[in-house]
Each structure stands twice: as structure tokens, then as C-alpha cells.
Scaffold this motif. Structure first.
Motif, short mmCIF file in Angstrom:
data_model
loop_
_atom_site.label_atom_id
_atom_site.label_comp_id
_atom_site.label_asym_id
_atom_site.label_seq_id
_atom_site.Cartn_x
_atom_site.Cartn_y
_atom_site.Cartn_z
N MET A 87 0.96 -1.22 -0.08
CA MET A 87 0.07 0.10 -0.11
C MET A 87 0.92 1.17 0.07
SD MET A 87 -2.96 1.03 2.70
CE MET A 87 -2.68 -0.53 3.46
N ASP A 93 -1.81 -2.14 10.03
CA ASP A 93 -2.73 -3.31 10.45
C ASP A 93 -2.54 -3.48 12.22
OD1 ASP A 93 -3.43 -4.05 8.10
OD2 ASP A 93 -2.03 -5.70 8.01
N ASP A 115 -8.80 2.84 3.98
CA ASP A 115 -9.05 2.47 2.59
C ASP A 115 -7.79 2.14 2.08
OD1 ASP A 115 -9.71 2.22 -0.26
OD2 ASP A 115 -11.38 3.47 -0.04
N PRO A 116 -7.61 0.89 1.63
CA PRO A 116 -6.24 0.49 1.11
C PRO A 116 -5.73 1.03 -0.43
CG PRO A 116 -7.68 -1.42 0.86
CD PRO A 116 -8.46 -0.34 1.70
N THR A 117 -7.03 1.37 -0.94
CA THR A 117 -6.81 2.04 -2.45
C THR A 117 -6.25 3.65 -2.50
OG1 THR A 117 -8.89 2.69 -2.65
CG2 THR A 117 -8.13 0.43 -3.56
#
Length: 194
Positions: free
Chosen positions: A1, A13, A38-40
Motif C-alpha cells: 500500500m 494493521d 481504505d487500502p486504495t
């Protein structure tokens, strides 16, 4: 990411569901439980204890949108959405004080359960969107919308209609096209059963 801001932890995490401090580029900080990232794009949701003296205007200018409307009314907490471009750094809140009281896992669970109870409202909004979109398509307009997006997009995104899908919720930079869609929505309101 690939995040556009610094995370002071071995991994993002390990910060999920834990007290964090989100330092904003505006110079202010927000403290709460990091519920989601949000990972994007790196936008985050944090659960905060409500305070009576918060500066809503400063948060708005910093790119923060709050949504306590979805929360159960008696909840002493609020869900805060922070846009990635407003964040300078996220770190563990090791020294939680009265402005960042850590929430117990049970409190987080209860709050999230309250948010999930709002799901029927979301379904009703999407049903209303689908009904209007079908009517607009029958009227010959090019309609598009994403499955979970409440916006109705017309004419290759040049017009947007927001919930609750009334004439005053039509958005467009082209006044002529906007007026045509507003007139169509007035006809729709007159035709549909109440």
C-alpha cells in the motif's frame, strides 16, 4: 500500500481497532479508534468520543467529514471520516487523555452494530435511486450509477442527482442542462404515487 502520509508503526494493521492520533496537515490532530483504512486511497475512519467544544469549521477546512447522523442517537461517539490528502501522519495514541479516551472493544462493537441498523435506510435510498434512474432512462436520458453509489449520474457525468432525488438536489455546471433535468424531476414527482 502506497500512502501519501507517514504511519508510525511497523504495520498499519497493528493500528486498526486501537487508539491513534491522526495529525492533520492543518496542524490540528484528531484522536480516536482507527476503525478502517481504505487500502486504495488511504482515507480513514476513526471513532471518537464526542466533545461539546469541537471546532467543526476547522475540521471541515481540514478535509474531515463527520457522520454522527448514522450513529445511534444516544451514542457518546461519532464516526469521523478523514480524507487522505488532509493527513500528515498516523501514530499510536500511547498517552490517551480526556480528549482521546480509548474505547473498549465492546463499545466499538456496539457502535458498529448501531451503524449496521441504518442499513435499511441505505436500501431505501438505493431503491429510490433505481426507480428514478429507470424512469429517466424511459424518458430517453443516459443514466449511470455504481451499485453502492447513491448518486445518479446523467449525460456522461455532466449532471448528478443526490438523494433524496428532488429538483433542488440536481448538480451541474451547465445551467441549461441542469434546468432540463430539474424539469424532468418535477414531472417525475408529479407522476409517481406518494
Amino acid at each position: 500500500m502506497n500512502l501519501s502520509y507517514e504511519v508510525q508503526a511497523d504495520s498499519i494493521d497493528e493500528l486498526i481497532d486501537h487508539p491513534v492520533v491522526v495529525k492533520l496537515k492543518s496542524g490540528t490532530s484528531l484522536a480516536g479508534i482507527l476503525l478502517s483504512l481504505d487500502p486504495t486511497d488511504g482515507n480513514v475512519f476513526i471513532l471518537q468520543k464526542k466533545s461539546g467544544d469541537s471546532d467543526d469549521d476547522a475540521r471541515s477546512r481540514a478535509g474531515v467529514e463527520e457522520s454522527s447522523a448514522c450513529a445511534p442517537k444516544p451514542s457518546p461517539h461519532q464516526l469521523t471520516f478523514v480524507l487522505h490528502h488532509a493527513i500528515e501522519m498516523i501514530k499510536e495514541d500511547m498517552y490517551a487523555d480526556e480528549n482521546s479516551v480509548p474505547l473498549t472493544p465492546e463499545q466499538v462493537k456496539n457502535f458498529m452494530t448501531g451503524l449496521q441498523s441504518g442499513a435499511p435506510k441505505v436500501r431505501k435510498v438505493l431503491e429510490a435511486r433505481d426507480q428514478l434512474a429507470a424512469w429517466l432512462e424511459k424518458s430517453g436520458m443516459m443514466v449511470s450509477s455504481a451499485p453502492d453509489d447513491p448518486l445518479i449520474r446523467l449525460l456522461s457525468d455532466s449532471v448528478k442527482i443526490e438523494p433524496p432525488y428532488r429538483p433542488d438536489t440536481v448538480i451541474s455546471h451547465n445551467q441549461v442542462i441542469r434546468d432540463l433535468v430539474v424539469d424532468a424531476l418535477k414531472r417525475y414527482e408529479a407522476e409517481r404515487p406518494q
